[in-house]
Design a protein around this motif. Structure first.
Motif, short mmCIF file in Angstrom:
data_model
loop_
_atom_site.label_atom_id
_atom_site.label_comp_id
_atom_site.label_asym_id
_atom_site.label_seq_id
_atom_site.Cartn_x
_atom_site.Cartn_y
_atom_site.Cartn_z
N LEU A 83 -15.20 41.74 -7.64
CA LEU A 83 -16.09 42.12 -6.74
C LEU A 83 -16.17 40.44 -6.23
O LEU A 83 -17.31 39.94 -5.56
CB LEU A 83 -17.33 43.08 -5.93
CG LEU A 83 -16.72 44.31 -5.62
CD1 LEU A 83 -18.32 44.79 -5.89
CD2 LEU A 83 -17.16 43.91 -3.92
N PHE A 84 -16.32 39.94 -7.71
CA PHE A 84 -16.48 38.85 -7.98
C PHE A 84 -15.56 37.83 -6.85
O PHE A 84 -14.72 36.44 -7.81
CB PHE A 84 -16.03 38.03 -9.48
CG PHE A 84 -17.67 38.56 -10.45
CD1 PHE A 84 -18.75 39.05 -9.84
CD2 PHE A 84 -17.36 39.35 -11.40
CE1 PHE A 84 -19.68 39.87 -10.91
CE2 PHE A 84 -18.31 39.99 -12.12
CZ PHE A 84 -19.13 40.08 -11.39
N THR A 85 -15.88 37.75 -5.73
CA THR A 85 -14.51 37.16 -4.72
C THR A 85 -15.15 37.08 -3.50
O THR A 85 -16.51 37.56 -3.87
CB THR A 85 -13.33 38.36 -4.88
OG1 THR A 85 -13.41 38.84 -5.79
CG2 THR A 85 -11.95 37.80 -3.27
N ASP A 86 -15.19 35.58 -3.23
CA ASP A 86 -14.97 35.49 -1.24
C ASP A 86 -14.37 35.72 -1.03
O ASP A 86 -12.63 35.95 -1.01
CB ASP A 86 -14.63 33.94 -1.98
CG ASP A 86 -16.12 32.75 -2.37
OD1 ASP A 86 -17.17 33.31 -2.30
OD2 ASP A 86 -15.70 31.44 -3.06
N GLN A 87 -15.08 36.17 -0.11
CA GLN A 87 -14.62 36.82 1.28
C GLN A 87 -13.06 36.93 1.91
O GLN A 87 -12.39 37.57 1.75
CB GLN A 87 -15.53 37.69 2.30
CG GLN A 87 -15.43 37.87 3.38
CD GLN A 87 -16.35 38.87 4.22
OE1 GLN A 87 -16.91 39.55 3.43
NE2 GLN A 87 -15.69 38.92 5.83
N TYR A 88 -12.96 36.02 1.87
CA TYR A 88 -11.42 35.01 2.60
C TYR A 88 -10.14 35.35 1.82
O TYR A 88 -9.54 34.71 2.34
CB TYR A 88 -12.28 33.12 2.64
CG TYR A 88 -11.69 31.74 1.12
CD1 TYR A 88 -11.70 32.91 0.41
CD2 TYR A 88 -12.12 31.10 1.91
CE1 TYR A 88 -11.43 31.58 -0.58
CE2 TYR A 88 -11.32 29.60 1.66
CZ TYR A 88 -12.01 30.10 -0.08
OH TYR A 88 -11.70 29.07 -1.15
N GLU A 89 -10.56 35.31 0.72
CA GLU A 89 -9.49 35.83 -0.15
C GLU A 89 -8.71 36.81 0.42
O GLU A 89 -7.68 37.27 -0.17
CB GLU A 89 -10.13 35.95 -2.11
CG GLU A 89 -10.48 34.08 -2.78
CD GLU A 89 -11.49 34.24 -4.28
OE1 GLU A 89 -11.24 35.08 -4.04
OE2 GLU A 89 -12.15 33.60 -3.55
N THR A 113 -9.65 37.99 3.19
CA THR A 113 -8.99 38.17 4.74
C THR A 113 -7.84 37.36 4.84
O THR A 113 -6.75 38.20 5.74
CB THR A 113 -9.68 37.10 5.57
OG1 THR A 113 -10.57 36.35 5.06
CG2 THR A 113 -11.38 38.51 5.70
N MET A 114 -7.36 36.80 3.56
CA MET A 114 -6.52 35.70 4.26
C MET A 114 -5.44 36.33 3.14
O MET A 114 -3.90 36.21 3.65
CB MET A 114 -6.61 34.16 2.93
CG MET A 114 -6.92 33.01 3.23
SD MET A 114 -6.59 31.84 2.22
CE MET A 114 -7.71 32.39 0.88
N LEU A 142 -15.41 47.56 1.19
CA LEU A 142 -15.12 46.90 1.90
C LEU A 142 -14.63 47.34 3.48
O LEU A 142 -14.22 46.85 4.20
CB LEU A 142 -13.68 47.03 1.10
CG LEU A 142 -13.35 46.00 0.36
CD1 LEU A 142 -12.29 45.71 -0.91
CD2 LEU A 142 -14.18 44.50 0.55
N ILE A 177 -14.21 44.63 6.05
CA ILE A 177 -13.83 43.56 5.77
C ILE A 177 -12.36 43.49 5.69
O ILE A 177 -11.68 42.32 6.35
CB ILE A 177 -14.14 43.44 4.46
CG1 ILE A 177 -15.81 42.89 4.43
CG2 ILE A 177 -13.68 42.01 4.08
CD1 ILE A 177 -16.76 43.29 3.34
N GLU A 224 -9.30 33.85 -7.64
CA GLU A 224 -9.64 32.27 -7.52
C GLU A 224 -11.60 31.78 -7.92
O GLU A 224 -11.23 31.29 -8.86
CB GLU A 224 -9.94 31.53 -5.54
CG GLU A 224 -10.21 29.69 -5.50
CD GLU A 224 -10.38 29.95 -3.66
OE1 GLU A 224 -10.12 30.47 -3.08
OE2 GLU A 224 -10.01 28.06 -4.58
N THR A 225 -12.39 33.11 -7.06
CA THR A 225 -13.15 32.89 -7.42
C THR A 225 -13.64 32.80 -8.71
O THR A 225 -14.09 32.37 -9.41
CB THR A 225 -14.40 33.52 -6.21
OG1 THR A 225 -13.92 33.31 -5.02
CG2 THR A 225 -15.85 33.37 -6.37
N LEU A 257 -12.89 30.06 -11.73
CA LEU A 257 -13.42 29.27 -10.80
C LEU A 257 -14.78 29.16 -11.42
O LEU A 257 -15.52 28.56 -12.39
CB LEU A 257 -13.93 28.68 -9.58
CG LEU A 257 -11.93 28.18 -9.40
CD1 LEU A 257 -12.64 27.54 -7.64
CD2 LEU A 257 -11.70 26.89 -9.71
N SER A 258 -15.22 30.57 -11.39
CA SER A 258 -17.00 31.16 -11.74
C SER A 258 -16.80 30.71 -13.11
O SER A 258 -17.76 29.98 -14.33
CB SER A 258 -16.88 32.42 -11.70
OG SER A 258 -17.67 32.37 -9.75
#
Lengths: 494, 494
Positions: free
Chosen positions: B44-50, B52-53, B108, B113, B160-161, B164-165
């Motif tokens: 869940l440490f994830t941005d939603q766009y990941e 949806t992409m 989700l 989502i 990604e998120t 990077l976090s």
């Protein structure tokens, strides 16, 4: 798909669609996610000296002295006009879960951090005192007694670090969010900073941003934990994955619908906007611009969208925005702002400078012993005002705040109805849980009652002064029973 | 009791006493502490766009294209000479635990989502690709490919998120810590910033500070989780709790022994030092000074201690220190520095500006399809260098680093032995776990190989330049099997 708040949400699960932002999480078992939710213990979020002070006080017979600790800040971050209290709800969770379980006790024993007497005491630990505080979302000023923790020295001293960690972090983020939401006017702000801060700090930052006026977050953990509405757009990687930009747009629209947000700055913006409308039609939900001179590009893109008939297609801008950049785009045809780095780092002030200080304690361990005010006195600028405090925000005749009044002793009658502290914990039981939407609305209302200059972005002094009213000398409070009784919200003597 | 590192630790559990800082935590069951340890999911440490992409790519048939993502930064924080890679070990934990469990999938689905096809895919998710990266503790420069993630687009884009976090937070703290430890010379640094940052960010900050050269932490959670040596002194509240300063000192010494650290600035420092030595004798371990002109006060206190015969009593200073304040105390008789706010906020730079970019991807989903370099090309300053990269640090004749060389295509023979990337994950399995002491030692060694000006505190350019070596045009790599094969450490073509 990025859904701009204020519109009807698309799916059944969109939390703004009626249930309020704190409801969802109650439906699922969240304990197994590693999120800081319902954790059995927050007791290790503690600096070692709290435990060694406890040990020494237990041995000296002073641990049970009734004590009053207060959270306050000596100053606002340089140039800021007001602070925003955030994290209170998380503090309440932390206090409720502050227990020393077997693994923690084994660790403390193995490391030789405290002795067996202290370990036995910790084994039984459960906070049984009272906590009063500014309700979450309120604004604060230098000297505001943001939170007041009362009980035995032993039970209160242990909470210092976890209370400060939460309030210092969350309040710093909320203050930045509040300035950004002022700057944005009515336009929605999207929190997208998770990648710029610790993965769990990000979840708390989303929460604090929501309190400060943000509308949505990209962070799924924040959506899960706090029910904050989540949104998403698309990344450059998605465009680059496909053989052509058109192919990428088509893939996104095919899957996510025409209401989606297309990212238009991977190659050439003008060409991308043309392609986007060709692919999605004028019903295209939004385009996102993530680089370049946003003011210029937004105007150009708006004109182009309108010429293409996509008059309802919105423009979302992202790209290292802060409150100043947001304000500078006020006249640009922008429909929403996505903010990352500057939000989660407090826009130059990543922490509030709140401290947790003993301000009064009993003369002995006798539950009837009177409290005496105490304060550090050495030179060096770190002095404090002793005594258990009340606080009120005095309004002028128009209802606009004109002073933060902080005092010990009786509350002047004229201020009785303007007091700020509310009871949060009573005899160890949390008594003031509230939905995040209530907190968010409270912040908007509190900010609206400040003088207009509060929301100026330019650097300045706190927008209202803090005035101190001292108790008549010799006044002391005789508590009913060792700090366990509920404190009256009305007049309080030292 | 504050134990200054380098001395023999007092208790059996002091981790520096032989077992290394990562051993302790293995002995206890930590899952029930709410700490970010062994969490079942970091998904869940994830941005939603990941997500949806992912959904769009699955539908478009592009999700399985072999892809290469790289983590890098376009610039160091303003004025900084080098960066420090930290958090790699935490990234490996996060990747290993990145799973979508039932509660996450229910969330989700409820929120709408992603669609059912995507939910089914997520239910089976387990990263099966490869990760290469700079080993933790290494230094880095603009353009350094700090981490490289290879696999299908679908499996890589989701990380990604969280990657990077972790890297952005931990590296920012480690960079500040490294500057402070340079400034401190050989004197030990104590991390005491937990109260100034999010409670779990604090644990990661302690870890990063240790990597950057700090000796100890006050944060018990960091001691528990990472085995970092913990220390503690005393707070003003402890002195104020007691009827007299003498009474407080006696209580502390009675319980914690003469080796303890007494806080001497609650009232009058000179009187407190006299009382401290009277109570504890010349064997007093240390005194802490937390306010005032530290340079002046440290000299005065040293003289006083020496006159009182307490020549072995050490002086610990704390009070909003940063690397500049530490350096300014180099000539003062200070034995250890406690650092809080400025450490956990990265000393002005609370986040690194690392990004996670798609740099190459296959032309089709065929596992044999060649990779093509990709990069964002629009104007606006956010362009990237495409292609899968290698990196080497070229030494001069004396072994001092003179350039960070980043390239695509074959690695020049002269640089083959100076390559920086190591394999961290192979076919989804973590292959490079290491104790934190190894990481800490690596950082010290890497910093020592930089030009001397690296540790100047004054603002400047990166201490070595980044040079790019581009692959001969037309060179492409034909992978063995869809990104799953182990990558050679030696020459790598695009």
């Amino acid at each position: 798909m990025l859904q701009i708040p204020g519109e009807v949400p698309p799916g059944p699960g969109h939390a703004r669609g009626g249930r309020g932002v704190t409801d969802w999480v109650r439906q699922v078992d969240v304990a197994d996610l590693g999120l800081p939710v319902d954790v059995p213990s927050t007791a290790l979020f503690t600096d070692q000296y709290e435990l060694t002070m406890l040990q020494a006080a237990l041995k000296a017979g002073t641990a049970e002295r009734r004590s009053v600790f207060e959270v306050f800040t000596r100053r606002l971050p340089d140039g800021r006009r007001y602070g925003v209290v955030a994290g209170t709800g998380r503090v309440l969770d932390a206090i409720e879960n502050f227990r020393f379980d077997a693994a923690v006790l084994a660790f403390l024993r193995e490391r030789g951090i405290v002795d067996e007497v202290t370990l036995d005491w910790l084994d039984q630990y459960r906070f049984s005192g009272d906590v009063w505080g500014y309700p979450e979302g309120e604004v604060y000023f230098p000297g505001s007694p943001i939170m007041r923790v009362e009980g035995s020295f032993a039970e209160c001293v242990l909470l210092e670090t976890v209370i400060l960690s939460i309030l210092n972090h969350d309040s710093a983020i909320a203050a930045a969010a509040s300035r950004m939401s002022s700057a944005a006017g009515g336009r929605p702000l999207i929190e997208m900073g998770a990648r710029r801060t610790h993965e769990l700090a990000a979840v708390a930052a989303s929460r604090a941003a929501y309190v400060g006026g943000f509308a949505t977050t990209s962070d799924l953990a924040a959506g899960f934990r706090y029910g904050i509405p989540t949104v998403g757009t698309s990344a450059h990687a998605f465009t680059l994955l496909h053989d052509t930009e058109r192919g990428a747009f088509r893939a996104q629209v095919d899957s996510l619908g025409r209401g989606t947000t297309l990212l238009v700055d991977t190659y050439d913006v003008t060409e991308a906007v043309r392609t986007a409308v060709e692919v999605a039609g004028p019903e295209l939900g939004a385009v996102r611009i993530d680089s370049g001179d946003l003011l210029l590009v937004a105007h150009r893109v708006r004109r182009q969208l309108d010429e293409l008939g996509a008059t309802g297609t919105r423009i979302i801008v992202t790209s290292d925005l802060d409150e100043y950049a947001i304000a500078s785009l006020a006249a640009a045809p922008v429909d929403a702002y996505g903010v990352g780095t500057q939000l989660v780092t407090g826009s130059g002030h990543p922490t509030a400078s709140m401290v947790y200080k003993l301000v009064a304690r009993a003369e002995s361990s006798d539950p009837q012993a009177p409290l005496v005010a105490v304060a550090k006195k050495s030179t060096g600028g770190k002095t404090s005002v002793g005594g258990r405090k009340w606080a009120a925000r005095r309004p002028d005749a128009q209802g606009v705040a004109e002073a933060e009044v902080v005092g010990t002793g009786p509350v002047p009658a004229a201020l009785a109805d303007h007091q700020l502290l509310v009871q949060l914990v009573k005899g160890g039981e949390v008594v003031a849980r509230e939905p995040l939407d209530v907190v968010r609305d409270r912040h908007a209302a509190a900010r609206a009652r400040l003088p207009l200059s509060a929301t100026q972005l330019s650097r300045g002094e706190p927008v209202i002064p803090t005035e101190y009213v001292h108790a008549p000398s010799g006044s002391q409070e005789v508590p009913g029973a060792a700090g366990r009784r509920p404190l009256p919200r009305g007049p309080q003597s030292l």
